[in-house]
Enzyme design. Structure first.
Site, PDB file in Angstrom:
ATOM      1  N   GLU A 265       0.850  -1.197   0.000  1.00  0.00           N
ATOM      2  CA  GLU A 265       0.000   0.000   0.000  1.00  0.00           C
ATOM      3  C   GLU A 265       0.878   1.237   0.000  1.00  0.00           C
ATOM      4  OE1 GLU A 265      -2.780   0.484   3.166  1.00  0.00           O
ATOM      5  OE2 GLU A 265      -3.682  -1.508   2.930  1.00  0.00           O
ATOM      6  N   LYS A 324     -15.687   4.475   5.004  1.00  0.00           N
ATOM      7  CA  LYS A 324     -14.529   4.268   5.871  1.00  0.00           C
ATOM      8  C   LYS A 324     -14.584   5.250   7.035  1.00  0.00           C
ATOM      9  CE  LYS A 324     -10.604   2.950   4.599  1.00  0.00           C
ATOM     10  NZ  LYS A 324      -9.199   2.951   4.120  1.00  0.00           N
ATOM     11  N   GLU A 330      -9.287   9.476   5.002  1.00  0.00           N
ATOM     12  CA  GLU A 330      -9.544   8.045   4.835  1.00  0.00           C
ATOM     13  C   GLU A 330     -10.511   7.752   3.691  1.00  0.00           C
ATOM     14  OE1 GLU A 330      -8.348   5.379   6.309  1.00  0.00           O
ATOM     15  OE2 GLU A 330      -7.071   6.360   7.786  1.00  0.00           O
TER      16      GLU A 330
END
Length: 415
Positions: A265, A324, A330
């Site tokens: 990520e 989220k 986010e």
């Protein structure tokens, strides 16, 4: 064409495929999360993945709709087994049942190559999770062996960069001493089974924490003076590569320097709260656009410490995900909005960012309905903040696994 000339021609084509396919094995992947109620259908996601030149997709579950949608595309799929599965997966029988039910029906048409067991488990400070991680990884691997799939599907786990005690300078990279007893047997397992070490690395967090001291150009892959590691005299012009090499140093200190490091990520939010410095559209565009071009165009291979190692990087994320929790950032890491339109222009060459179309060449019809969330979505994923002609040749990458065996078979038939 006679037998000899036909065979020679097929061998020549095979050589071309192998040569061009090996020119640059570095690859860009994309994280495809679904913590949202307004995303397009998985069938409509496939052309979006292709439009950014991604050859790999990382999932946080085994959504059957997604696995079916990516059948016969050649795209490599990494499937996640969430933290909530850790205890259950310690039992090889349970692991085999899960694989038989959730993965095996889609093989080999869907190119599933990896299972990551647990997400950032070691930095959750949960002793039950930590103690279950390695047994679960071993159990899943044993289940794959029992099913004859262990040569095709590897087993690994993902780590937060917070597993490092030291990351600067890169040559001084070291793991947290309290995590070493847990990490060492995991690394031994991975070295024996041949799986990559996955790390989630976000230069954004370093900038957000200290925007007055951290150079924005340095974290965005923009031209800058960079830094020099005084111990190695290696020059770094971006923070992500420095972080990767810090991980290599940490692995080397434990005797596992040969393990490949993949970035599972990395990304940059396009919007944030007032206290989230740097979370803007322009910065997200520069970070993700520069990173994708850097890897996809083959302008650079490897990091300063590992110049001959391939770069395998998964950008976070495919979509802005409206459900989220946490700060505004986010919900704004996506390259695409839920309706399938770009969140911002990445500035990629037309060969990697052309008009979106489906597998038959037509335009993608985006469904903005509200499909239910997959029941296996990992709770560990909910919050992060805990071309030129050679480029066109590289587009063969996802299909090499299909082309090479076919050409070899044709050659053998001719001989």
């Amino acid at each position: 064409m006679d037998l000899n000339s036909s065979s020679s021609f097929l061998l020549f084509i095979l050589m071309l495929v192998l040569v061009f396919g090996s020119m640059n094995a570095s690859s860009i992947g994309i994280n495809y999360g679904q913590i949202a109620n307004n995303l397009p259908t998985p069938d409509d996601v496939v052309p979006l993945v292709r439009s950014i030149g991604a050859t790999k997709v990382k999932l946080y579950d085994a959504d059957p709709r997604v696995l079916k949608a990516f059948a016969n595309t050649g795209v490599e799929i990494m499937v996640g087994l969430g933290n909530e599965f850790m205890s259950k997966m310690r039992d090889t029988k349970q692991a085999q049942i899960w694989i038989s039910s959730n993965l095996q029906p889609y093989l080999p048409h869907t190119n599933i190559t990896c299972i990551f067991v647990g997400n950032e488990v070691l930095t959750f400070n949960d002793t039950d999770l930590t103690s279950s991680l390695l047994p679960a990884m071993q159990s899943v691997h044993s289940a794959l062996q029992n099913l004859g799939l262990d040569k095709q599907v590897t087993v690994t786990t993902t780590h937060s960069l917070a597993v490092l005690q030291t990351s600067y300078p890169p040559s001084a990279g070291a793991f947290r001493p309290d995590l070493t007893p847990c990490l060492t047997p995991i690394l031994s397992f991975q070295a024996k089974t041949g799986s990559p070490f996955l790390i989630n690395a976000y230069p954004y967090f370093a900038y957000k924490a200290n925007p007055k001291q951290v150079s924005l150009d340095y974290v965005l892959f923009q031209p800058n003076q960079g830094i020099v590691d005084s111990s190695t005299n290696l020059h770094y012009d971006n923070m992500l590569f420095a972080q990767i090499d810090a991980v290599y140093s940490a692995l080397g200190s434990l005797g596992y320097g040969k393990l490949p490091v993949h970035i599972s990520e990395t990304g940059w939010p396009s919007k944030g709260d007032n206290d989230e410095a740097g979370a803007t559209i322009d910065n997200a565009k520069r970070y993700n656009g520069n990173l994708i071009k850097l890897v996809a165009q083959g302008n650079r291979k490897g990091t300063p410490m590992r110049p001959n190692s391939d770069l395998n990087i998964y950008v976070f994320a495919l979509f802005n995900e409206n459900m989220k929790p946490g700060p505004t950032s986010e919900r704004n890491y996506g390259l695409f909005k839920p309706d399938g339109s770009p969140a911002y222009a990445l500035g990629l060459p037309s060969s990697t960012s052309g008009a979106i179309g489906n597998s038959s060449g037509g335009g993608a019809t985006i469904n903005t309905g509200t499909p239910p969330l997959p029941t296996s979505s990992s709770s560990g994923y909910l919050n992060i903040s805990s071309a030129t002609s050679p480029e066109k040749c590289l587009s063969f990458g996802p299909y090499l696994s299909l082309l090479v065996p076919l050409l070899m078979e044709l050659v053998m038939l001719k001989f």
